[in-house]
Write an enzyme that holds these catalytic residues in place. Structure first.
Site, PDB file in Angstrom:
ATOM      1  N   CYS A 398       6.815 -58.296  -0.385  1.00  0.00           N
ATOM      2  CA  CYS A 398       6.580 -59.646  -0.481  1.00  0.00           C
ATOM      3  C   CYS A 398       5.718 -60.245   0.806  1.00  0.00           C
ATOM      4  O   CYS A 398       5.152 -61.181   0.565  1.00  0.00           O
ATOM      5  CB  CYS A 398       7.633 -60.503  -0.728  1.00  0.00           C
ATOM      6  SG  CYS A 398       8.779 -59.921  -1.888  1.00  0.00           S
TER       7      CYS A 398
HETATM    8  N1  CIR Z   1       6.977 -61.346  -4.243  1.00  0.00           N
HETATM    9  C1  CIR Z   1       8.213 -61.831  -3.971  1.00  0.00           C
HETATM   10  O1  CIR Z   1       9.198 -61.598  -4.486  1.00  0.00           O
HETATM   11  N2  CIR Z   1       8.309 -62.835  -2.953  1.00  0.00           N
HETATM   12  C2  CIR Z   1       9.628 -63.466  -2.416  1.00  0.00           C
HETATM   13  C3  CIR Z   1       9.306 -64.738  -2.712  1.00  0.00           C
HETATM   14  C4  CIR Z   1      10.507 -65.594  -2.087  1.00  0.00           C
HETATM   15  C5  CIR Z   1      10.250 -66.954  -1.964  1.00  0.00           C
HETATM   16  N3  CIR Z   1      11.693 -67.636  -1.110  1.00  0.00           N
HETATM   17  C6  CIR Z   1      10.351 -67.617  -3.318  1.00  0.00           C
HETATM   18  O2  CIR Z   1      11.436 -67.989  -3.825  1.00  0.00           O
HETATM   19  O3  CIR Z   1       9.093 -68.061  -3.564  1.00  0.00           O
END
Ligand code: CIR
Length: 408
Positions: A398
């Site tokens: 991520c």
């Molecule tokens: N690719 C991913 O899974 N990204 C993580 C995103 C975490 C962020 N707090 C969200 O909820 O969008």
């Protein structure tokens, strides 16, 4: 450097990241849920954990180009047309506040100020406006995905992440780095959404897209159709649970090698009839339901693919480690990945599959002389601490948006 990504694991040459800054300290206990964080996190520790991750990457790949997205945004906004473009798109798309009355003031901010306004949500030059910050910028993966020489610019599903999409759109539209591939950009409009964490580039002809809490069916079909028009032969759509814990495909499924994946068993191994294949044929798209992801992948790739269980065999460990991003690994090269140190059951499972587990701090110390050779090290997991970072619900994949990889 060529902007091209045609695999999940090919030797990494360039990546976009964002080391957490003041925006994470602007998250309060009252706004954290709305801002998609599971706790308020401590900026200094989060930053140090992130810097440790970058140091691991630099030690493993001394030639690696690491670009900070805040710098890209600021460089882009040196151009007055880009400032006007971002000001207009903030006025049109910011859902939690009417910016129309201050549009001219926004466009008059200098590059640094406008970047700070967009990321932190306020600037002393426009005291009447206070928006929520964008603490999820840290998860650069979700802003865009390069597929061969095409870039899919994400359109965030959640209000909390909309400004990130607008910033990335502006960067792709104006930053000189994207000059070559700008003509191939795919933008998603209207109510549809797609986020980079749902897009996995398996090979130059094969892409996986998760149908998730964040990526709508019509959003992914729009992207899939255009990817096929631009040379992708097959797209596998994977229906995944629409849950906070698995908000993107890459929270439950990542490639650690060209033929090995780390998977969250309940959402991947135990699911049936959750994969649809799209293949282009004579101008139309042939769809076919596949029994499961393993079958579909092996059929498409023509070789076996091993699924390594996040958390091992124990269901509680699987759930705990998926929650702390055990399945969200990031490949620096085929068979060499990084991930949060705390996911010990997952790494024990990887050891059984021939991976050596190395603590990032030791790794950086042992190879500070530049002697690490990623092409001969064998299969390896390099870990780093992420106790603050993981409370934002994202892991190594991520936090990284590759823009250049060698072909596997
Ligand atoms: N690719 C991913 O899974 N990204 C993580 C995103 C975490 C962020 N707090 C969200 O909820 O969008």
């Amino acid at each position: 450097m060529d902007l091209r990504v045609s695999s999940e694991t090919g030797l990494l040459k360039g990546v976009i990241t964002h080391t957490p800054g003041p925006e994470v300290s602007l998250v309060s206990p009252e706004t954290k849920d709305q801002l998609l964080f599971d706790d308020i996190i401590y900026e200094l520790d989060a930053r140090n954990e992130h810097l440790d991750m970058l140091q691991v990457m630099r030690t493993a790949l001394p030639e690696l180009q690491i670009l900070e997205v805040r710098n890209l945004i600021t460089e882009t906004l040196e151009n007055p047309d880009a400032r006007a473009y971002l000001a207009d798109s903030l006025v049109r798309n910011q859902r939690d506040g009417n910016l129309a009355p201050v549009r001219a003031q926004i466009a008059e901010l200098d590059a640094q100020e406008l970047a700070a306004f967009a990321i932190e949500g306020s600037t002393p030059s426009i005291p009447s406006v206070e928006l929520l910050p964008t603490p999820n910028l840290l998860f650069t993966r979700d802003l865009a995905a390069i597929v061969n020489d095409v870039i899919v610019v994400s359109k965030a599903a959640k209000t909390a992440r909309i400004r990130e999409s607008l910033m990335m759109d502006t960067v792709v539209t104006f930053h000189p780095m994207y000059e070559e591939i700008r003509k191939n950009a795919i933008f998603i409009s209207g109510e549809d959404s797609i986020e980079g964490g749902d897009i996995l580039v398996v090979r130059d002809d094969l892409v996986l897209i998760g149908m998730s809490e964040r990526t709508t069916f019509s959003g992914l079909m729009h992207a899939a159709r255009q990817l096929m028009d631009k040379g992708i032969n097959q797209v596998l759509i994977i229906d995944i649970p629409k849950k906070r814990s698995s908000m993107h495909l890459d929270t439950i499924f990542t490639f650690s090698n060209y033929n090995e994946c780390v998977v969250f068993p309940p959402a991947i191994i135990d699911r049936k009839d959750n994969v649809v294949s799209l293949v282009k044929s004579n101008g139309s798209i042939i769809t076919e339901l596949k029994p499961n992801l393993k079958y579909a992948l092996e059929e498409a790739l023509g070789h076996e693919v091993t699924f390594i269980k996040c958390g091992g065999d124990d269901p509680t460990a699987q759930q705990r480690e998926q929650w702390s991003d055990g399945a969200n690994t990031f490949a620096l090269a085929p068979g060499v990945i990084i991930g949060y140190e705390r996911n010990v059951n997952t790494f024990r499972e990887m050891e059984k599959h021939g991976y050596k587990i190395v603590a990032g701090k030791d790794f950086v110390k042992n190879y500070s002389d530049g002697s690490f050779d990623i092409s001969t090290c064998g299969k390896m997991v390099i870990t780093f601490e992420g106790h603050e970072l993981c409370r934002g619900r994202g892991g190594a994949r991520c936090m990284t948006q590759p823009f250049s990889r060698m072909v596997d």
